[in-house]
Design an enzyme around this catalytic site. Structure first.
Site, PDB file in Angstrom:
ATOM      1  N   ASP A 189      40.421 102.032 -13.260  1.00  0.00           N
ATOM      2  CA  ASP A 189      39.844 103.223 -12.652  1.00  0.00           C
ATOM      3  C   ASP A 189      40.824 104.365 -12.911  1.00  0.00           C
ATOM      4  O   ASP A 189      41.961 104.320 -12.459  1.00  0.00           O
ATOM      5  CB  ASP A 189      39.652 103.019 -11.146  1.00  0.00           C
ATOM      6  CG  ASP A 189      39.067 104.251 -10.482  1.00  0.00           C
ATOM      7  OD1 ASP A 189      37.865 104.492 -10.681  1.00  0.00           O
ATOM      8  OD2 ASP A 189      39.808 104.972  -9.798  1.00  0.00           O
ATOM      9  N   GLU A 273      35.283 103.762 -16.723  1.00  0.00           N
ATOM     10  CA  GLU A 273      34.054 104.427 -16.331  1.00  0.00           C
ATOM     11  C   GLU A 273      33.626 105.370 -17.450  1.00  0.00           C
ATOM     12  O   GLU A 273      34.457 106.052 -18.034  1.00  0.00           O
ATOM     13  CB  GLU A 273      34.327 105.239 -15.070  1.00  0.00           C
ATOM     14  CG  GLU A 273      33.106 105.492 -14.255  1.00  0.00           C
ATOM     15  CD  GLU A 273      33.476 106.068 -12.890  1.00  0.00           C
ATOM     16  OE1 GLU A 273      32.577 106.588 -12.247  1.00  0.00           O
ATOM     17  OE2 GLU A 273      34.646 105.983 -12.502  1.00  0.00           O
ATOM     18  N   CYS A 326      30.011  96.683  -4.338  1.00  0.00           N
ATOM     19  CA  CYS A 326      31.025  95.789  -3.781  1.00  0.00           C
ATOM     20  C   CYS A 326      31.461  94.831  -4.874  1.00  0.00           C
ATOM     21  O   CYS A 326      30.632  94.163  -5.482  1.00  0.00           O
ATOM     22  CB  CYS A 326      30.446  95.010  -2.602  1.00  0.00           C
ATOM     23  SG  CYS A 326      31.504  93.652  -2.077  1.00  0.00           S
ATOM     24  N   CYS A 329      30.611  90.870  -3.621  1.00  0.00           N
ATOM     25  CA  CYS A 329      29.279  90.276  -3.568  1.00  0.00           C
ATOM     26  C   CYS A 329      28.250  91.004  -4.428  1.00  0.00           C
ATOM     27  O   CYS A 329      27.144  90.526  -4.634  1.00  0.00           O
ATOM     28  CB  CYS A 329      28.785  90.193  -2.122  1.00  0.00           C
ATOM     29  SG  CYS A 329      28.351  91.797  -1.426  1.00  0.00           S
ATOM     30  N   CYS A 345      32.512  96.657   2.688  1.00  0.00           N
ATOM     31  CA  CYS A 345      31.172  96.150   2.388  1.00  0.00           C
ATOM     32  C   CYS A 345      30.476  95.719   3.675  1.00  0.00           C
ATOM     33  O   CYS A 345      31.030  94.959   4.468  1.00  0.00           O
ATOM     34  CB  CYS A 345      31.264  94.974   1.421  1.00  0.00           C
ATOM     35  SG  CYS A 345      29.649  94.298   1.031  1.00  0.00           S
ATOM     36  N   CYS A 348      29.132  91.633   2.976  1.00  0.00           N
ATOM     37  CA  CYS A 348      30.019  90.461   3.033  1.00  0.00           C
ATOM     38  C   CYS A 348      31.324  90.728   3.770  1.00  0.00           C
ATOM     39  O   CYS A 348      32.142  89.839   3.941  1.00  0.00           O
ATOM     40  CB  CYS A 348      30.298  89.952   1.625  1.00  0.00           C
ATOM     41  SG  CYS A 348      31.399  91.013   0.693  1.00  0.00           S
ATOM     42  N   ASP A 355      39.782 102.759  -5.129  1.00  0.00           N
ATOM     43  CA  ASP A 355      39.995 102.728  -6.568  1.00  0.00           C
ATOM     44  C   ASP A 355      40.105 101.301  -7.088  1.00  0.00           C
ATOM     45  O   ASP A 355      39.655 100.988  -8.183  1.00  0.00           O
ATOM     46  CB  ASP A 355      41.264 103.503  -6.942  1.00  0.00           C
ATOM     47  CG  ASP A 355      41.188 104.963  -6.507  1.00  0.00           C
ATOM     48  OD1 ASP A 355      40.049 105.463  -6.372  1.00  0.00           O
ATOM     49  OD2 ASP A 355      42.241 105.583  -6.295  1.00  0.00           O
TER      50      ASP A 355
HETATM   51 ZN   LIG Z   1      30.209  92.688  -0.436  1.00  0.00          ZN
END
Ligand SMILES: [Zn+2]
Length: 401
Positions: A189, A273, A326, A329, A345, A348, A355
């Site tokens: 990142d 990115e 996330c 998950c 998240c 989860c 970052d």
């Molecule tokens: Zn998650």
């Protein structure tokens, strides 16, 4: 592998050489503006209902300018013919970039915006402590032994000025051996507050000196704005600001080079990115523009260094939600404001630095790219796209979840 690369270093010119360089830069700027004017005249004529005239190319313009040199612009005999010729080539490139949507319409170059630069070709020779340039002579170098004296074929030399200092960038072609890169596939990142965050948890910070210079920069900026425009004090303040700006640039650039070299050398696949260039050009916020320029430069360096070190840079799809997703998950959030420094998240319960979470998401892009490549090589998959969406779960194989 034969590669093209550039070596940039500072010159230590004497007064005669400095004057000659100023003249060359002036001639290059003049030729560029003159050529732009000529091209515009033809463009305007072509809007009239008369048979179209061919837009003059760099070659045509060079011939025309050479004729004018005998009469109108005899002062041009004082400079190497390369300077105007190469400036006209740059103009052609500027138009090409414009027509192909990579840049805005070419602008006239103003002396007020800096002395600028010029490019020379032909007989250029490099010595341990100096460089021989056509018409300018043997100019001493501030750093000895950096420019390659052998094993490199010299293509051209670009001389430029910044904050009262002169530099030469030598474009060369050289043969290098690309090593087999056995490093891991990672996601990176690239940021503003931190230079880069790698999916393995490594963070590369901006150098501390940079913050100090940026504070100083703001102070000098304020000081300049309080002075009367065009006055002696205003000019002095502007010079101080320009110098400080240059120092900050050098520090940032140096840190970027160290980081990109480290990454290209030690990682086999680097996912980043995708930079939305068209979107960037629409952004009018100066600070944001600077930050984006920094990221653009980082990616540019990473891209060319990857070729030297047998690494591969993979750009994620511009719509890949690297910050909102996330990395544990795969759930994607609706909103993630810039002020939220940690990713939490709701599905989860995974929690990580913003970052780092983004870098881990990119790592899964790198992993699936590497996998597709392997599959391609063994003949299982025929069509491989370089830009990949991820599938939840791929990161487990990388061991990043
Ligand atoms: Zn998650």
């Amino acid at each position: 592998m034969l590669i093209k690369r550039a070596y940039k270093t500072e010159l230590d010119p004497n007064n005669v050489q400095r004057t000659a360089m100023l003249k060359h830069a002036g001639a290059a700027r003049f030729a560029y503006n003159w050529g732009l004017q000529r091209k515009q005249e033809v463009r305007e004529l072509n809007m009239l209902p008369i048979p179209h005239i061919k837009t003059p190319t760099a070659m045509d313009l060079h011939r025309e300018l050479n004729r004018l040199k005998h009469t109108k612009y005899s002062w041009m005999y004082e400079v190497s013919k390369c300077a105007p010729q190469e400036a006209l080539r740059d103009l052609d490139r500027a138009f090409k970039n414009f027509f192909e949507g990579r840049a805005g319409y070419p602008k006239f170059k103003s002396r007020k915006r800096g002395i600028g630069s010029f490019r020379l070709t032909g007989s250029i020779r490099v010595f341990q402590d100096s460089i021989q340039l056509p018409r300018i002579g043997r100019v001493r170098l501030k750093e000895k032994g950096y420019l390659p004296t052998e094993g490199a074929h010299i293509l051209s030399a670009t001389v430029s000025e910044k904050g009262g200092r002169w530099f030469v960038s030598l474009q060369v072609e050289e043969e290098i051996e690309v090593p087999v890169n056995t490093g891991p596939a990672v996601g990176v990142d690239v940021g503003v507050s931190k230079l880069a965050t790698v999916s393995d948890g490594t963070t590369i910070d901006n150098p501390k000196a940079l913050a100090r210079f940026e504070r100083k920069l703001r102070r000098l900026q304020r000081s300049l704005s309080r002075k009367k425009r065009g006055s002696r004090n205003w000019k002095k303040a502007r010079m101080r600001l320009e110098r400080c700006h240059f120092r900050a640039c050098c520090i940032r650039r140096d840190a970027q080079h160290k980081a990109t070299t480290m990454l290209a050398r030690t990682k086999s696949v680097i996912a980043v990115e995708g930079l939305n260039v068209a979107g960037l050009m629409k952004n009018h916020h100066i600070a944001k523009q600077l930050a984006d320029a920094g990221i653009g430069e980082f990616l540019r360096q990473l891209e060319y260094k990857a070729k030297w070190y047998g690494s591969k840079v993979v750009e994620a799809d511009p719509f890949f939600p690297s910050t909102k997703r996330c990395s544990s998950c795969g759930a994607v959030k609706g909103e993630m404001s810039l002020s939220e420094r940690r990713y939490r998240c709701e599905v989860c319960g995974y929690e990580a630095d913003r970052d780092l979470n983004a870098a881990r998401n990119l790592a899964s892009v790198a992993a699936s790219w590497a996998e597709t490549l392997n599959a391609c090589e063994s003949g299982e998959v025929h069509a491989g796209r370089q830009v990949l969406h991820d599938e939840a779960g791929t990161e487990h194989r990388l061991g990043v979840s």
